[in-house]
Every structure is written in C-alpha cells, then in structure tokens.
Design an enzyme around this catalytic site. Structure first.
Site, mmCIF file in Angstrom:
data_model
loop_
_atom_site.group_PDB
_atom_site.id
_atom_site.type_symbol
_atom_site.label_atom_id
_atom_site.label_comp_id
_atom_site.label_asym_id
_atom_site.label_seq_id
_atom_site.Cartn_x
_atom_site.Cartn_y
_atom_site.Cartn_z
ATOM 1 N N ASP A 16 0.839 -1.202 0.000
ATOM 2 C CA ASP A 16 0.000 0.000 0.000
ATOM 3 C C ASP A 16 0.870 1.248 0.000
ATOM 4 O OD1 ASP A 16 -2.311 -1.545 0.016
ATOM 5 O OD2 ASP A 16 -2.344 -1.664 2.205
ATOM 6 N N LYS A 38 0.418 -7.965 -2.802
ATOM 7 C CA LYS A 38 -0.847 -7.422 -3.295
ATOM 8 C C LYS A 38 -0.632 -6.016 -3.825
ATOM 9 C CE LYS A 38 -4.238 -5.915 -0.543
ATOM 10 N NZ LYS A 38 -4.718 -4.605 -1.068
ATOM 11 N N ASP A 65 -5.362 -6.490 -6.899
ATOM 12 C CA ASP A 65 -6.560 -6.218 -6.108
ATOM 13 C C ASP A 65 -7.221 -4.921 -6.568
ATOM 14 O OD1 ASP A 65 -8.455 -6.152 -4.023
ATOM 15 O OD2 ASP A 65 -7.058 -5.140 -2.668
ATOM 16 N N LYS A 67 -10.663 -4.884 -7.643
ATOM 17 C CA LYS A 67 -12.088 -4.962 -7.266
ATOM 18 C C LYS A 67 -13.022 -4.399 -8.337
ATOM 19 C CE LYS A 67 -11.159 -4.485 -2.265
ATOM 20 N NZ LYS A 67 -9.734 -4.076 -2.292
ATOM 21 N N HIS A 69 -16.047 -3.569 -10.612
ATOM 22 C CA HIS A 69 -17.496 -3.583 -10.373
ATOM 23 C C HIS A 69 -18.121 -2.649 -11.402
ATOM 24 C CE1 HIS A 69 -20.986 -3.187 -7.217
ATOM 25 N NE2 HIS A 69 -21.387 -3.589 -8.392
ATOM 26 N N ASP A 70 -18.606 -3.234 -12.501
ATOM 27 C CA ASP A 70 -19.131 -2.435 -13.607
ATOM 28 C C ASP A 70 -20.054 -3.333 -14.422
ATOM 29 O OD1 ASP A 70 -19.359 -0.407 -15.688
ATOM 30 O OD2 ASP A 70 -17.425 0.364 -14.994
ATOM 31 N N ASN A 73 -19.624 -6.389 -19.730
ATOM 32 C CA ASN A 73 -18.667 -6.260 -20.826
ATOM 33 C C ASN A 73 -17.423 -5.486 -20.408
ATOM 34 O OD1 ASN A 73 -18.110 -6.693 -23.736
ATOM 35 N ND2 ASN A 73 -18.122 -4.444 -23.780
ATOM 36 N N THR A 129 -14.109 -5.723 4.507
ATOM 37 C CA THR A 129 -13.852 -5.946 5.934
ATOM 38 C C THR A 129 -13.894 -4.650 6.742
ATOM 39 O OG1 THR A 129 -11.483 -5.947 5.440
ATOM 40 C CG2 THR A 129 -12.558 -8.088 5.684
ATOM 41 N N GLY A 225 -1.142 -6.110 5.793
ATOM 42 C CA GLY A 225 -0.603 -4.828 5.352
ATOM 43 C C GLY A 225 0.113 -4.112 6.466
ATOM 44 N N ARG A 226 -0.625 -3.267 7.192
ATOM 45 C CA ARG A 226 -0.019 -2.392 8.197
ATOM 46 C C ARG A 226 0.830 -3.078 9.265
ATOM 47 N NH1 ARG A 226 -5.423 1.160 8.135
ATOM 48 N NH2 ARG A 226 -6.103 -0.867 7.353
#
Length: 249
Positions: A16, A38, A65, A67, A69-70, A73, A129, A225-226
């Site tokens: 990140d 990631k 990663d 994600k 969302h559309d 097509n 999450t 991550g952190r």
C-alpha cells in the site's frame, strides 16, 4: 495454481504505497519471505502495469486487487487485461456486481492465456472488511455480515468464480457452504502482538482476526498490510507471521 509447501505461500503482503520506488524498496526487504504481494488501486493508479512487472521480477506472485465492479462487458475487458500480465496469480471483482458480471469475468480470465498455460485465479469480493452491520444497513444491505457474505460466496461459486475475499469471521461458513476447493482469501489479519503503535493506529478494518484464527477457520491466503508495513523491523514481523501460519497448520 500450485504453491510450494512452505507456509510463506499462504502470506500475501499488501504493498500500500503511492509510488513504485517506495513499494519496490520495501518489497525487496521481504520478498524471500512471502508468497505474493498485493497491488491495489493506490499503487496501480500511480504506476500502472509497470508495478506488476517490477514486483513480479522480485520473485513472488502478484494479487492484483482492483475490485472491478461495472457492467459485464467492461469488467470482462478489464479482467482480460489483468490476466495477460505476467506474474498475476489472483485478480478480483465485486460479487455485488451480480451473476452476469461474475460470469463474464469467469469467461475472460482464461481467454488471454496461451493454450495449456496456468491462468490466474478469479476472486469475488464479498463484503468489505471495513464494513460492520451498521455500515451495511446504511447502503441498504440488511442482515448480519456472515449471512450476506455466504450468500455472495455461493453466488460467486455458481458463476464459476474460483474463490472469495472475505473476513476470517465468515471463513468457516464459506468453507462449509462452498467446499474445500473454493479459495478463501482473508484480509484484516492482525497479529496479537504488534511491535508498532502505528500498525494499529487509524485502523479502518472492522472485522479482523489473528493469523492463527484465519488458518484455523479455513483461509487459504492471508493478506497482511499495516502490521508489516508499519513494523520497526519488517523482516522480523513477516517471519513471525510465517511462523504463526506454520504452527497453525
């Protein structure tokens, strides 16, 4: 997808960062200790496909990663582009996009691969999450998180998706509902003993668990991550998580 038997194969470290140079400088410190890195929207927006190429060159695979969302097509085209990038082992879309979108992504994930080549695995994000039951109600999703997550996992499996991204709290129920071969990737993993206050400061994860809890619940991969990025000794923090994974298995 095949992985070595070493516990590090279950550990995915989130890069990140907002610059590729910073991400690479950090990743080089721990590349031999992890299974994948990631690359999320922050780094990919900054550096694009170059981030995938250069991180892959360090050795571990990449979980891309983004994600998606559309409409079906558009998502299919995006997934096809991701699958064509060398080193990408996992890529994800949002389960809330619905069956048609998920199915389009499934059809696209292997379309750009040479015949016989091992394709990336496709994951569906269930409920973020960072969301608890109140946050879900605010966007019109009723019921407890686990109920919604399992329903979305079953929808994803029916569409042909390889697995899901979900919190540890839902992992057992997903495993029971979707079977052993369905991949479960769990973010929000937090070791009990933090060596850095910064690792937990301003934490926006609402549904978290320890590495041991994640493995015992049936998770295949743990995203951290952190707790590693903010550790005073990233190698030691990474090794401690790998050791905990080994003990839990």
């Amino acid at each position: 997808m095949t992985f070595d038997a070493h516990p590090r194969s279950s550990l995915i470290v989130a890069l990140d960062f907002d610059s590729l140079n910073s991400a690479l400088k950090f990743a080089k410190q721990i590349a031999d200790l992890v299974g994948m890195f990631k690359i999320g929207s922050q780094l990919f927006t900054s550096a694009g496909p170059a981030a995938v190429r250069e991180v892959t060159a360090l050795g571990p695979g990449v979980f891309l990663d983004l994600k998606f969302h559309d409409i079906p097509n558009t998502v299919a085209g995006a997934v096809l582009s991701c699958a064509a990038m060398t080193g990408v082992q996992l890529v994800n879309v949002h389960a809330l996009g619905g069956h048609a979108m998920l199915h389009a992504a499934v059809q696209a994930i292997g379309a750009g691969q040479p015949m016989g080549a091992d394709r990336p695995r496709l994951l569906a994000v269930t409920i973020l999450t960072s969301m608890d039951q109140k946050a879900m109600r605010d966007v019109g999703l009723g019921g407890p998180p686990q109920t919604r997550v399992v329903k979305l996992a079953k929808l994803a499996k029916a569409a042909g998706v390889d697995g899901v991204v979900a919190s540890v709290q839902e992992a057992r129920a997903i495993r029971k509902a979707c079977g052993r071969d369905f991949l479960i990737v769990t973010p929000g993993v937090r070791p009990k003993d933090q060596d850095s206050v910064a690792a937990t400061k301003s934490d926006d994860q609402a549904r978290t668990a320890t590495p041991t809890e994640a493995i015992k619940a049936g998770a295949d991969f743990l995203v951290v991550g952190r707790p590693i990025l903010a550790a005073t000794d990233p190698r030691a923090a990474t090794q401690a998580i790998v050791d905990e994974i080994a003990a839990a298995k």
